[in-house]
Design an enzyme around this catalytic site. Structure first.
Site, PDB file in Angstrom:
ATOM      1  N   ASN A  55       0.848  -1.193   0.000  1.00 41.10           N
ATOM      2  CA  ASN A  55       0.000   0.000   0.000  1.00 41.10           C
ATOM      3  C   ASN A  55       0.889   1.251   0.000  1.00 41.10           C
ATOM      4  O   ASN A  55       1.685   1.446   0.932  1.00 41.10           O
ATOM      5  CB  ASN A  55      -0.905  -0.037   1.239  1.00 41.10           C
ATOM      6  CG  ASN A  55      -1.840   1.161   1.300  1.00 41.10           C
ATOM      7  OD1 ASN A  55      -1.434   2.288   1.035  1.00 41.10           O
ATOM      8  ND2 ASN A  55      -3.088   0.928   1.662  1.00 41.10           N
TER       9      ASN A  55
ATOM     10  N   HIS B  65       0.904   6.298   1.877  1.00 40.74           N
ATOM     11  CA  HIS B  65       1.604   7.287   2.695  1.00 40.74           C
ATOM     12  C   HIS B  65       2.804   7.919   2.006  1.00 40.74           C
ATOM     13  O   HIS B  65       3.364   8.890   2.519  1.00 40.74           O
ATOM     14  CB  HIS B  65       1.911   6.723   4.078  1.00 40.74           C
ATOM     15  CG  HIS B  65       0.630   6.434   4.803  1.00 40.74           C
ATOM     16  ND1 HIS B  65      -0.335   7.407   4.991  1.00 40.74           N
ATOM     17  CD2 HIS B  65       0.107   5.288   5.285  1.00 40.74           C
ATOM     18  CE1 HIS B  65      -1.378   6.870   5.588  1.00 40.74           C
ATOM     19  NE2 HIS B  65      -1.142   5.592   5.776  1.00 40.74           N
TER      20      HIS B  65
ATOM     21  N   HIS C  10      -5.719   3.496  -1.396  1.00 41.69           N
ATOM     22  CA  HIS C  10      -7.058   3.796  -0.867  1.00 41.69           C
ATOM     23  C   HIS C  10      -7.446   5.214  -1.284  1.00 41.69           C
ATOM     24  O   HIS C  10      -6.896   6.185  -0.770  1.00 41.69           O
ATOM     25  CB  HIS C  10      -7.015   3.679   0.667  1.00 41.69           C
ATOM     26  CG  HIS C  10      -8.333   3.907   1.346  1.00 41.69           C
ATOM     27  ND1 HIS C  10      -8.479   3.770   2.708  1.00 41.69           N
ATOM     28  CD2 HIS C  10      -9.556   4.254   0.879  1.00 41.69           C
ATOM     29  CE1 HIS C  10      -9.744   4.031   3.037  1.00 41.69           C
ATOM     30  NE2 HIS C  10     -10.413   4.334   1.947  1.00 41.69           N
TER      31      HIS C  10
ATOM     32  N   ARG D 201      -9.640   7.928  -0.775  1.00 43.63           N
ATOM     33  CA  ARG D 201     -10.633   8.326   0.227  1.00 43.63           C
ATOM     34  C   ARG D 201     -11.492   9.451  -0.315  1.00 43.63           C
ATOM     35  O   ARG D 201     -11.074  10.201  -1.200  1.00 43.63           O
ATOM     36  CB  ARG D 201      -9.933   8.780   1.514  1.00 43.63           C
ATOM     37  CG  ARG D 201      -9.133   7.687   2.203  1.00 43.63           C
ATOM     38  CD  ARG D 201      -8.567   8.186   3.505  1.00 43.63           C
ATOM     39  NE  ARG D 201      -9.584   8.308   4.509  1.00 43.63           N
ATOM     40  CZ  ARG D 201      -9.826   7.428   5.484  1.00 43.63           C
ATOM     41  NH1 ARG D 201      -9.069   6.364   5.604  1.00 43.63           N
ATOM     42  NH2 ARG D 201     -10.788   7.611   6.345  1.00 43.63           N
TER      43      ARG D 201
ATOM     44  N   ARG E  74      -7.183  12.513   0.920  1.00 47.83           N
ATOM     45  CA  ARG E  74      -6.106  12.989   1.795  1.00 47.83           C
ATOM     46  C   ARG E  74      -4.742  12.404   1.422  1.00 47.83           C
ATOM     47  O   ARG E  74      -3.731  12.943   1.818  1.00 47.83           O
ATOM     48  CB  ARG E  74      -6.428  12.715   3.261  1.00 47.83           C
ATOM     49  CG  ARG E  74      -6.309  11.271   3.646  1.00 47.83           C
ATOM     50  CD  ARG E  74      -6.428  11.102   5.148  1.00 47.83           C
ATOM     51  NE  ARG E  74      -7.791  11.300   5.598  1.00 47.83           N
ATOM     52  CZ  ARG E  74      -8.307  10.675   6.654  1.00 47.83           C
ATOM     53  NH1 ARG E  74      -7.552   9.872   7.372  1.00 47.83           N
ATOM     54  NH2 ARG E  74      -9.547  10.865   7.017  1.00 47.83           N
TER      55      ARG E  74
ATOM     56  N   GLU F 106      -8.650   0.190  -2.677  1.00 43.56           N
ATOM     57  CA  GLU F 106      -9.429   0.223  -1.425  1.00 43.56           C
ATOM     58  C   GLU F 106     -10.380   1.400  -1.500  1.00 43.56           C
ATOM     59  O   GLU F 106      -9.957   2.517  -1.844  1.00 43.56           O
ATOM     60  CB  GLU F 106      -8.513   0.453  -0.227  1.00 43.56           C
ATOM     61  CG  GLU F 106      -7.844  -0.778   0.280  1.00 43.56           C
ATOM     62  CD  GLU F 106      -6.902  -0.446   1.427  1.00 43.56           C
ATOM     63  OE1 GLU F 106      -6.988   0.660   1.991  1.00 43.56           O
ATOM     64  OE2 GLU F 106      -6.065  -1.288   1.727  1.00 43.56           O
TER      65      GLU F 106
ATOM     66  N   THR G  98      -8.472   3.361   8.501  1.00 44.70           N
ATOM     67  CA  THR G  98      -9.661   2.504   8.562  1.00 44.70           C
ATOM     68  C   THR G  98      -9.718   1.877   9.946  1.00 44.70           C
ATOM     69  O   THR G  98      -8.843   1.095  10.302  1.00 44.70           O
ATOM     70  CB  THR G  98      -9.574   1.406   7.480  1.00 44.70           C
ATOM     71  OG1 THR G  98      -9.131   1.997   6.262  1.00 44.70           O
ATOM     72  CG2 THR G  98     -10.897   0.730   7.277  1.00 44.70           C
TER      73      THR G  98
ATOM     74  N   GLU H  89     -10.950  -9.755   3.455  1.00 45.13           N
ATOM     75  CA  GLU H  89      -9.655  -9.383   4.039  1.00 45.13           C
ATOM     76  C   GLU H  89      -9.894  -9.244   5.533  1.00 45.13           C
ATOM     77  O   GLU H  89     -10.695  -8.412   5.978  1.00 45.13           O
ATOM     78  CB  GLU H  89      -9.141  -8.067   3.447  1.00 45.13           C
ATOM     79  CG  GLU H  89      -7.767  -7.703   4.035  1.00 45.13           C
ATOM     80  CD  GLU H  89      -7.153  -6.441   3.436  1.00 45.13           C
ATOM     81  OE1 GLU H  89      -7.260  -6.235   2.209  1.00 45.13           O
ATOM     82  OE2 GLU H  89      -6.569  -5.665   4.220  1.00 45.13           O
TER      83      GLU H  89
ATOM     84  N   HIS I  26      -3.741  -4.757   7.797  1.00 43.54           N
ATOM     85  CA  HIS I  26      -3.842  -3.582   8.672  1.00 43.54           C
ATOM     86  C   HIS I  26      -2.893  -3.700   9.856  1.00 43.54           C
ATOM     87  O   HIS I  26      -2.996  -4.629  10.653  1.00 43.54           O
ATOM     88  CB  HIS I  26      -5.258  -3.292   9.185  1.00 43.54           C
ATOM     89  CG  HIS I  26      -5.474  -1.809   9.386  1.00 43.54           C
ATOM     90  ND1 HIS I  26      -4.961  -1.134  10.451  1.00 43.54           N
ATOM     91  CD2 HIS I  26      -6.089  -0.890   8.608  1.00 43.54           C
ATOM     92  CE1 HIS I  26      -5.266   0.147  10.340  1.00 43.54           C
ATOM     93  NE2 HIS I  26      -5.938   0.334   9.218  1.00 43.54           N
TER      94      HIS I  26
HETATM   95  N1  PXP Z   1      -6.043  -3.268   4.450  1.00 45.90           N
HETATM   96  C1  PXP Z   1      -6.986  -2.303   4.501  1.00 45.90           C
HETATM   97  C2  PXP Z   1      -8.367  -2.655   4.151  1.00 45.90           C
HETATM   98  C3  PXP Z   1      -6.650  -0.980   4.873  1.00 45.90           C
HETATM   99  O1  PXP Z   1      -7.611  -0.036   4.936  1.00 45.90           O
HETATM  100  C4  PXP Z   1      -5.309  -0.673   5.140  1.00 45.90           C
HETATM  101  C5  PXP Z   1      -4.932   0.733   5.457  1.00 45.90           C
HETATM  102  O2  PXP Z   1      -5.120   1.533   4.325  1.00 45.90           O
HETATM  103  C6  PXP Z   1      -4.363  -1.709   5.043  1.00 45.90           C
HETATM  104  C7  PXP Z   1      -4.760  -3.000   4.728  1.00 45.90           C
HETATM  105  C8  PXP Z   1      -2.914  -1.471   5.303  1.00 45.90           C
HETATM  106  O3  PXP Z   1      -2.741  -1.125   6.632  1.00 45.90           O
HETATM  107  P1  PXP Z   1      -1.350  -0.530   7.115  1.00 45.90           P
HETATM  108  O4  PXP Z   1      -1.136   0.739   6.354  1.00 45.90           O
HETATM  109  O5  PXP Z   1      -1.539  -0.341   8.561  1.00 45.90           O
HETATM  110  O6  PXP Z   1      -0.308  -1.560   6.771  1.00 45.90           O
END
Ligand code: PXP
Length: 245
Positions: A10, A13, A46, A48, A52, A73, A104, A154, A193
């Site tokens: 992901n 960030h 993701h 949003r 953001r 996402e 999330t 998931e 997550h």
């Molecule tokens: N899975 C989902 C559904 C999420 O919303 C997120 C955060 O965007 C992640 C996985 C990844 O989480 P993290 O950034 O804490 O690794």
């Protein structure tokens, strides 16, 4: 036989950092390219409602420029469904979304939002997109996920990552039971997550888990593993520019 769990990276960030200055650097698409070279199986972002971190043009560029499956996402809203159908990512993971949350915060309440989720699953599936629902490791939510026609869940690992000691062990047992139940009713099982170096092992060792999605930890850790290299390169350029002056 050794199982191979797919790693979804992901890159949200990287965009968070870019947006702090409002320019183009650091580019999340460049990060996705590095993720691919480093062995990522998938790129996740993701989009949003408040944009953001990643923006619409990031999603389009990720789809166009990165030769890896794109996992989108998003919340199950009409706006996001229309964007997903237009961009046509490999997969969508439906998540709950609240404007004021930092990330999330919980799984999707499929039971309470059965009609809305079922409609979203149908609209995305019809467009050829594989749909996952991000849910707590709760058996009733898994049954509801199956009932609304999603092929994948998931499992939310955030609580497992936040806890320690015996409480973490108990949450891992809950994840294990959920993964078993999901597979038994025909769902493919992903997890994500909060995962980091210290927490990923027991989750991928659950026999049913096929894929993990990891973002924040890896982007943060990249600062520590990469900062020295960047500072050395800046030192070198400063010295080169001043050579002979
Ligand atoms: N899975 C989902 C559904 C999420 O919303 C997120 C955060 O965007 C992640 C996985 C990844 O989480 P993290 O950034 O804490 O690794």
């Amino acid at each position: 036989m050794t199982k191979r769990v797919r790693l979804g990276v992901n890159i949200d960030h990287v965009a968070t950092l870019r947006n702090a200055r409002g320019g183009d650097h650091p580019d999340p698409v460049r990060a996705a390219r590095i993720a691919r070279e480093a062995g990522a199986d998938q790129i996740t972002a993701h989009l949003r409602e408040d944009r953001r971190h990643v923006r619409d043009d990031d999603m389009a560029r990720l789809k166009e420029e990165i030769a890896l499956p794109l996992n989108f996402e998003m919340a199950a809203t009409a706006e996001m469904i229309a964007i997903a159908r237009r961009i046509a990512p490999h997969s969508v993971c439906l998540v709950p979304e609240r404007r004021e949350e930092r990330t999330t915060e919980g799984g999707l309440d499929v039971i309470a939002n059965r009609v809305q989720v079922a409609e979203a699953v149908a609209a995305l599936t019809e467009a050829g997109i594989r749909v996952a629902l991000f849910v707590e490791p709760d058996l009733a939510q898994l049954d509801a996920a199956r009932a609304v026609g999603a092929p994948v869940v998931e499992l939310h690992t955030g609580r497992y990552c936040d806890l320690n000691g015996g409480a973490r062990e108990a949450e891992l047992r809950r994840l294990a039971a959920a993964a078993r139940h999901a597979a038994a009713i025909g769902l493919a099982v992903h997890a994500g997550h909060g995962l980091g170096f210290d927490t990923v092992g027991p989750v991928v060792a659950l026999p049913e888990v096929e894929e993990v999605s990891i973002g924040h930890f890896m982007i943060g850790e990249a600062i520590f593993l990469g900062l020295g290299t960047v500072i050395r390169e800046m030192r070198r350029r400063i010295d080169n520019a001043c050579a002979g002056l």
